[in-house]
Design a protein around this motif. Structure first.
Motif, PDB file in Angstrom:
ATOM      1  N   HIS A  87       0.562  -1.050   0.007  1.00 51.86           N
ATOM      2  CA  HIS A  87      -0.142   0.015  -0.124  1.00 51.86           C
ATOM      3  C   HIS A  87       0.684   1.227   0.011  1.00 51.86           C
ATOM      4  O   HIS A  87       0.577   2.191  -0.687  1.00 51.86           O
ATOM      5  N   ARG A  90       0.770   4.012  -2.904  1.00 50.00           N
ATOM      6  CA  ARG A  90       0.611   5.683  -2.621  1.00 50.00           C
ATOM      7  C   ARG A  90       1.592   6.263  -2.959  1.00 50.00           C
ATOM      8  O   ARG A  90       1.426   7.400  -3.386  1.00 50.00           O
ATOM      9  N   LYS A 147      -4.308   6.383  -5.400  1.00 54.50           N
ATOM     10  CA  LYS A 147      -5.275   6.611  -4.454  1.00 54.50           C
ATOM     11  C   LYS A 147      -5.906   5.056  -4.191  1.00 54.50           C
ATOM     12  O   LYS A 147      -6.438   4.422  -5.173  1.00 54.50           O
ATOM     13  N   LEU A 148      -5.925   4.385  -3.071  1.00 50.77           N
ATOM     14  CA  LEU A 148      -6.322   3.229  -3.015  1.00 50.77           C
ATOM     15  C   LEU A 148      -7.637   3.141  -1.914  1.00 50.77           C
ATOM     16  O   LEU A 148      -7.823   4.173  -1.275  1.00 50.77           O
ATOM     17  N   GLN A 149      -8.439   2.478  -2.273  1.00 50.59           N
ATOM     18  CA  GLN A 149      -9.716   2.315  -1.721  1.00 50.59           C
ATOM     19  C   GLN A 149      -9.540   1.096  -0.969  1.00 50.59           C
ATOM     20  O   GLN A 149      -9.777  -0.045  -1.448  1.00 50.59           O
ATOM     21  N   VAL A 150      -9.412   1.277   0.223  1.00 50.16           N
ATOM     22  CA  VAL A 150      -9.188  -0.047   1.219  1.00 50.16           C
ATOM     23  C   VAL A 150     -10.167  -0.403   2.200  1.00 50.16           C
ATOM     24  O   VAL A 150     -10.052   0.509   3.197  1.00 50.16           O
ATOM     25  N   PRO A 151     -10.954  -1.417   2.409  1.00 48.12           N
ATOM     26  CA  PRO A 151     -11.671  -1.498   3.486  1.00 48.12           C
ATOM     27  C   PRO A 151     -11.036  -1.906   4.828  1.00 48.12           C
ATOM     28  O   PRO A 151      -9.752  -2.136   4.856  1.00 48.12           O
ATOM     29  N   ASN A 152     -11.646  -1.589   5.909  1.00 55.45           N
ATOM     30  CA  ASN A 152     -10.807  -1.696   7.080  1.00 55.45           C
ATOM     31  C   ASN A 152     -10.675  -3.204   7.393  1.00 55.45           C
ATOM     32  O   ASN A 152      -9.790  -3.637   8.020  1.00 55.45           O
ATOM     33  N   THR A 169     -15.849  -4.612  -2.150  1.00 54.92           N
ATOM     34  CA  THR A 169     -15.398  -2.960  -1.870  1.00 54.92           C
ATOM     35  C   THR A 169     -16.439  -1.915  -2.421  1.00 54.92           C
ATOM     36  O   THR A 169     -16.814  -0.981  -1.803  1.00 54.92           O
ATOM     37  N   LEU A 170     -16.622  -2.292  -3.826  1.00 61.12           N
ATOM     38  CA  LEU A 170     -17.225  -1.169  -4.425  1.00 61.12           C
ATOM     39  C   LEU A 170     -18.749  -1.198  -4.075  1.00 61.12           C
ATOM     40  O   LEU A 170     -19.501  -0.179  -4.147  1.00 61.12           O
TER      41      LEU A 170
END
Length: 109
Positions: free
Chosen positions: A9, A13, A18-23, A91-92
């Motif tokens: 990650h 970055r 730009k990353l969209q990463v769930p918790n 995720t989406l």
């Protein structure tokens, strides 16, 4: 060469992505069901389409088998694409719990 504490990650970055990463990752059953529902849901709707030239993706999606517990069987080596696609879809388009919210407590509403 990145240091041992540099994550993928961090590298992405630093490259400007730009990353969209769930918790946290979704449960396996939720991820599989979510992907399957995007491909073809109970209402007969298709929301995810795979181009015919993506032959390996089609092969993996149509040949994926599951073990006795409903988890994707990884022995055939066809699980990587469905897994990755399942994480993307989850995720989406995360599964939303449609249960009513019940608030307990004191005070006026």
């Amino acid at each position: 060469f990145p240091s041992h504490d540099t994550t993928e990650h961090t590298i992405l970055r630093q490259a400007g992505l730009k990353l969209q990463v769930p918790n946290r990752n979704p449960a396996v059953a939720d991820r599989v069901n979510n992907l399957n529902a995007k491909i073809y849901n109970a209402a007969g709707e298709r929301q995810l389409f795979v181009h015919p030239r993506c032959k390996h993706t089609i092969l993996c999606l149509t040949s994926q088998v599951y073990d006795d517990t409903g988890v994707p069987d990884k022995k055939a080596g066809l699980d990587h694409i469905p897994d990755g696609l399942g994480y993307l879809v989850s995720t989406l388009y995360p599964i939303v719990n449609n249960q009513p919210i019940v608030q307990h407590g004191f005070g006026r509403q």
